[in-house]
Motif scaffolding. Structure first.
Motif, PDB file in Angstrom:
ATOM      1  N   ASP A 152       0.819  -1.206   0.000  1.00  0.00           N
ATOM      2  CA  ASP A 152       0.000   0.000   0.000  1.00  0.00           C
ATOM      3  C   ASP A 152       0.857   1.263   0.000  1.00  0.00           C
ATOM      4  OD1 ASP A 152       0.982  -0.637   2.468  1.00  0.00           O
ATOM      5  OD2 ASP A 152      -0.775   0.083   3.579  1.00  0.00           O
ATOM      6  N   GLU A 153       2.005   1.239   0.673  1.00  0.00           N
ATOM      7  CA  GLU A 153       2.897   2.407   0.721  1.00  0.00           C
ATOM      8  C   GLU A 153       4.037   2.311  -0.282  1.00  0.00           C
ATOM      9  OE1 GLU A 153       4.308   2.547   4.680  1.00  0.00           O
ATOM     10  OE2 GLU A 153       2.343   2.970   5.578  1.00  0.00           O
TER      11      GLU A 153
ATOM     12  N   THR B 257       6.766   0.595   0.035  1.00  0.00           N
ATOM     13  CA  THR B 257       8.053   0.659   0.727  1.00  0.00           C
ATOM     14  C   THR B 257       8.653  -0.730   0.729  1.00  0.00           C
ATOM     15  OG1 THR B 257       6.975   0.296   2.871  1.00  0.00           O
ATOM     16  CG2 THR B 257       7.394   2.575   2.200  1.00  0.00           C
TER      17      THR B 257
END
Length: 504
Positions: A326-327, A329
């Motif tokens: 979702d991010e 990262t």
């Protein structure tokens, strides 16, 4: 000169003329050498925007240390100054003073000079002064400083740059590996201890320090006067910056081969990074696609954990890659991004499996990108300061002219007639602008010497160097005799000799 004019017969001077010119120039410099250099740099400080220069002398006026850096060096340090090499191992000059450059790595993975100094001794006091003026000039100290193994330098860094981490250069350590004490300070030179720091490849191999030594050795030698050294230094830095612009040009105007056509991240990387860095990223992408495999993966609370096998590193069982989709990262236990600022093959292997279609923005460090340094060097040539109201506007126009000219040349390079027409247009415009320049009368030899050395006005010497350190070929620092004085002296000699022979 032969190459410049197209033949020895067109130069208009002989070897002897050049040797005599060099002899006369050395005599002109003489004991004014260091004072000329100081005044040259002071004029730059007064008239060039954002130019820094500081020096210290003994009570007798003898130069102890000198530091200087121009606006372009400061601009480069703001982008490439996370890791700085501070090397004081270069040859001493004729006055036994040492040249000390500050070096970083640019976005083409090439050495870039961020400042320079000349020091008379290698004491902790001198190094502390140098590091102090460096901080004042650039506004900060680098997070990581790489040096050779020098106790005085180590103490100066600990006292002056307390927030910087000190690393020893592998190039200087390799010759001392047999000394058992080197192992006791392994945390200062073994790369594994710096895996949490961005090193940008500055000291990844010994070849970088070797190339920097070769670059500066061309004009840093025991026979070079300071004022001539400064001229050579300026020319060399200009060549270095020209090479940087050439690399920028090649990045903008050359196409690269995309190996993985079905992997869009490779094509995106080609438009993000400079050519040199892209080739490195491309190799990691290829290794990620063909030399790595995901053994297993598991869901861990809010992130995914992948176990990646790297067939190029059989000694390691698996590398662990953690990722939050979702991010967007990602983290890999090899810590390649943490150390060099570039994603590893293990991450690309995971991104390919997840069919990620956009290059992760969080992992694009500006240090390695095409536009890492704004093309604002022309602003300095125009004599504009960044604080001027129209600086950005003028800089934008200059960039447009530069890019447009390069584009036109590249398009017309295969059309000889059109290229000649464009050349004629540029030459005609240049001649129109040149007509506004008033031709000055021919300069005398002494005026030419003054122009070469930067000593345009006679003055009393205020800064000196140690005497008694002349070198072969320099000539004696005494007043030059006129032809009349030489003739009188010769007549006196021969008259005296004739009288002596008569008596015999």
């Amino acid at each position: 000169m032969r190459t410049l004019y197209g033949g020895f017969d067109k130069v208009g001077a002989t070897k002897t003329d050049f040797k005599n010119f060099k002899r006369d120039l050395n005599r002109y410099i003489s004991e004014l050498d260091v004072d000329m250099m100081i005044k040259w740099l002071l004029r730059k400080k007064n008239y060039m925007p954002n130019f820094s220069m500081e020096y210290i002398t003994t009570e007798d006026g003898i130069l102890r240390a000198l530091f200087w850096a121009d606006e372009d060096a400061k601009r480069k340090l703001s982008m490439f100054g996370d890791v700085v090499s501070f090397d004081a191992t270069y040859q001493r000059n004729k006055y036994k003073m040492m040249f000390v450059p500050f070096t970083g790595v640019d976005n083409h993975n090439r050495n870039v000079t961020l400042g320079a100094a000349i020091i008379g001794n290698e004491t902790a006091e001198t190094y502390s002064w140098l590091l102090k003026v460096f901080r004042e000039a650039f506004g900060r100290a680098p997070p990581v400083i790489v040096t050779d193994q020098d106790l005085a330098m180590k103490k100066a860094i600990e006292d002056t740059w307390t927030e910087s981490r000190h690393k020893l250069c592998m190039w200087h350590i390799m010759d001392k590996l047999t000394v058992k004490s080197i192992y006791q300070i392994r945390d200062t030179w073994i790369s594994a201890y710096y895996r949490e720091k961005y090193m940008f490849g500055l000291m990844r191999t010994s070849s970088r320090s070797e190339s920097e030594n070769h670059f500066f050795r061309q004009f840093c030698n025991p026979e070079c006067a300071l004022v001539k050294f400064l001229g050579h230094f300026d020319s060399s830095i200009e060549a270095q910056r020209h090479e940087h612009k050439k690399n920028d040009h090649d990045t903008r105007n050359t196409n690269v081969d995309i190996w993985a056509v079905d992997f869009v991240l490779e094509d995106q990387a080609a438009s993000i990074y400079t050519r040199t860095i892209f080739f490195d990223v491309q190799l990691e992408i290829q290794n990620g696609l063909h030399r790595c495999a995901i053994g297993k993966w598991e869901k861990m609370s809010d992130y995914l954990k992948f176990f990646v096998k790297d067939w190029d590193q059989p000694c390691t069982t698996f590398f662990e890659v953690m990722m939050r989709e979702d991010e967007m990262t990602v983290y890999c236990t090899c810590k390649r991004f943490t150390q060099f600022g570039l994603l590893c093959s293990h991450v690309f292997c995971v991104l390919r499996m997840l069919d990620v279609r956009e290059f992760p923005q969080l992992y694009i460090l500006r240090h390695w990108t095409r536009e890492a340094v704004p093309n604002s060097a022309c602003g300095a040539i125009l004599g504009m300061n960044e604080r001027d109201n129209r600086y950005n506007e003028v800089n934008h126009i200059v960039r447009e002219i530069t890019y447009s000219t390069e584009s036109v040349i590249n398009k017309l390079v295969t059309n000889f007639d059109a290229l000649c027409s464009f050349r004629d247009h540029v030459v005609n415009f240049f001649q129109t602008a040149d007509e506004a320049v008033v031709n000055a009368p021919r300069k005398s030899r002494r005026e030419r010497f003054a122009e070469i050395t930067g000593n345009t006005q006679p003055s009393i010497v205020t800064v000196r160097v140690l005497v008694g350190t002349g070198y072969k070929g320099m000539g004696k620092p005494k007043r030059m005799k006129s032809k009349r004085e030489i003739a009188i002296s010769q007549n006196t000699f021969y008259s005296g000799l004739h009288s002596h022979l008569i008596k015999l």
